[in-house]
Enzyme design. Structure first.
Site: not given
Ligand code: AHR
Length: 514
Positions: A175, A293
């Site tokens: 991320e 995710e």
């Protein structure tokens, strides 16, 4: 009044792609109690010699997980992998800035590899591109995958394994588009670092499957432009772009039950961004998606606050969401969506595995139990086999205030040419109305319905607990029937169902024609 009708047509000639074991991935992060008192608890009555909880290992196997991402997540962006190898008594305790906790490093890389072997799962490792760079990424690849005769590979042999681990899947950071990420970088800066790191890692091992960071969710202001810039640099040296997305019941169940549609739109958008770069580059290479995710996460109503100030606890209770039946229906629907995109989504990880937004919960020193979301995951993993069929679905719709008109019926089907088995997964997203499911499987001859299960409850907000994790379970769906190649069933509002059909011996079309 008769129930509205949802129609599905499936034919063996129309295929999206293979069912992949990597679609049934999960995620173990050094976060809260996922590792410590989750998978690892020396002294627990079920712990093995290495400290792994065997009750949890049993549940992980039952869940049917194929791939496990490790060690983060946000955690990896401040992590030094060398802290977690060698004698446990020599390992340093460190501040974990991502989760304001203390990391004892009693579990690290070699330990995780041991756990993977015991759980029967493939590892997916993430390297730290937040505070670290090319050299540390090269070091961990050499430690893991080089057979021997170098300092790092011989260190692995000394610490744990003569054989190289042969880790295939590697995430280039985590991320990195998010401002919350340690070492967050603008797209151009991350793109250069990721491409350089990927190129070097491939020089050490040309069999790697590399995942470059995409967007942290579809709502990121940089979504699209981030993918464009990152892929413009890294397209030829990576295999996947990551996608992350969490879904939340913010109080309007109709919006929550639209999650499958939201994920579907996100995947289509990412594919468009990938293929735009491919086309501009005139590349013949395909880059696909690692949706590493995804889950329901009640982010806006956390049950435990993040520690702060001078409080740096070890393995605190964090993100221990309790999942309702409606959440399980959403998770089943998200898996349907991932299967229907198996041509472009080549890996996916339910985040996470134990205690932290997880299908499996544990009490330190005590029991392990299943949350509601365990059931659709385990049943989909167990019964999706062979190829995913490209279905034609016609469905009534309902209004989601946030997401617009949403089809009530969501469906996927798999066909295993080897055994002849067909499995249909179906969700009725409507909160109000039952749905009459009508599946035309006329292209398959000689099938019989062997099992029909449904997961639903009069109270869709029921959740499992340590005291009661079994009073609401998937149950036989009475009345489901196959007649003349048509499968018919009544789907309750807010329900997830699976239908298993087996070939009747000696009755296939091919065999009859022969
Ligand atoms: O899964 C929990 C966290 O969610 C991960 O650490 C991070 O990558 C994401 O924001």
């Amino acid at each position: 009044m008769a129930a509205a009708r949802g129609r599905v047509t499936g034919n063996p000639a129309f295929v999206v792609g293979p069912v992949r074991r990597e679609t049934f991935g999960a995620f173990v992060e050094h976060l809260g109690r996922c590792v410590y008192t989750g998978i690892y608890e020396p002294g627990h009555p079920t712990a093995d010699d290495a400290g792994w909880r065997r009750d949890v290992l049993d549940l992980v196997r039952e869940l049917g997980v194929g791939l496990v991402r490790y060690p983060g997540g946000n955690f990896v962006s401040g992590y030094r992998w060398e802290d977690g190898i060698g004698p446990k008594e020599d390992r340093p305790a460190r501040l974990d800035l991502a989760w304001h906790s203390t990391e004892t490093n009693q579990v690290g890389l070699d330990d995780f590899m041991d756990w993977c072997a015991k759980a029967g799962v493939e590892p997916m490792l993430a390297v730290n591109l937040g505070t670290r760079g090319v050299q540390e990424a090269l070091d961990i690849v050499e430690y893991c995958n080089h057979p021997g005769g170098t300092a790092l590979s011989d260190l692995r042999r000394k610490n744990s394994s003569d054989e190289p681990y042969g880790v295939r899947f590697w995430c280039l950071g985590n991320e990195m588009d998010g401002e919350w990420q340690i070492g967050h970088k603008p797209a151009a800066e991350y793109a250069r670092l990721a491409a350089t790191t990927a190129r070097a890692m491939r020089m050490a091992d040309d069999g790697l499957r590399l995942v470059v960071c995409g967007s942290s969710n579809s709502g990121m202001a940089t979504f699209g432009e981030w993918e464009r810039q990152v892929l413009s640099e890294a397209y030829e040296v990576v295999d996947f772009v990551s996608a992350h997305h969490y879904f939340e019941n913010a109080g309007v169940l109709e919006d929550h039950l639209a999650a499958g549609v939201v994920m579907d739109r996100f995947v289509r958008d990412i594919v468009a961004h990938i293929d735009h770069v491919k086309s501009v580059r005139k590349s013949s290479k395909a880059v696909n998606i690692s949706f590493d995710e995804w889950n329901v996460w009640h982010m806006n109503s956390p049950r435990t606050p993040l520690p702060s100030g001078d409080d740096w606890p070890e393995a605190p209770e964090l993100l221990e969401d309790l999942y309702t039946v409606a959440d399980a229906v959403v998770v089943g629907d998200l898996l349907i969506t991932l299967l229907n995109h198996t041509d472009r989504v080549h890996a996916a990880c339910l985040a996470q595995l134990v205690n932290v937004i997880a299908p499996i919960m544990t009490r330190p020193g005590g029991a392990a139990w299943k949350q509601t979301i365990f059931h659709p995951f385990a049943l989909t993993s167990a019964h999706a086999r062979g190829t995913v069929l490209r279905l034609a679905v016609v469905s009534p719709s309902f209004a989601s205030p946030r997401h617009g008109e949403i089809p009530a019926l969501s469906a996927a089907a798999t066909h295993d040419p080897a055994s002849g088995e067909v499995t249909v997964f179906a969700v009725n997203r409507s909160t109000a109305d039952p749905l009459h499911l009508d599946v035309d499987l006329g292209g398959f001859d000689g099938l019989q319905l062997t099992e029909a299960l449904s997961f639903t409850n009069d109270d869709p907000l029921w959740h499992a607990s340590e005291q009661d994790s079994t009073s609401v379970l998937p149950r036989t769906l009475e009345g489901a029937a196959l007649d003349g190649g048509r499968l018919a069933a009544e789907l309750a509002p807010v329900s997830w169902s699976v239908f298993r059909l087996a070939r009747t011996a000696g009755m296939t079309k091919g065999e009859r024609r022969a």
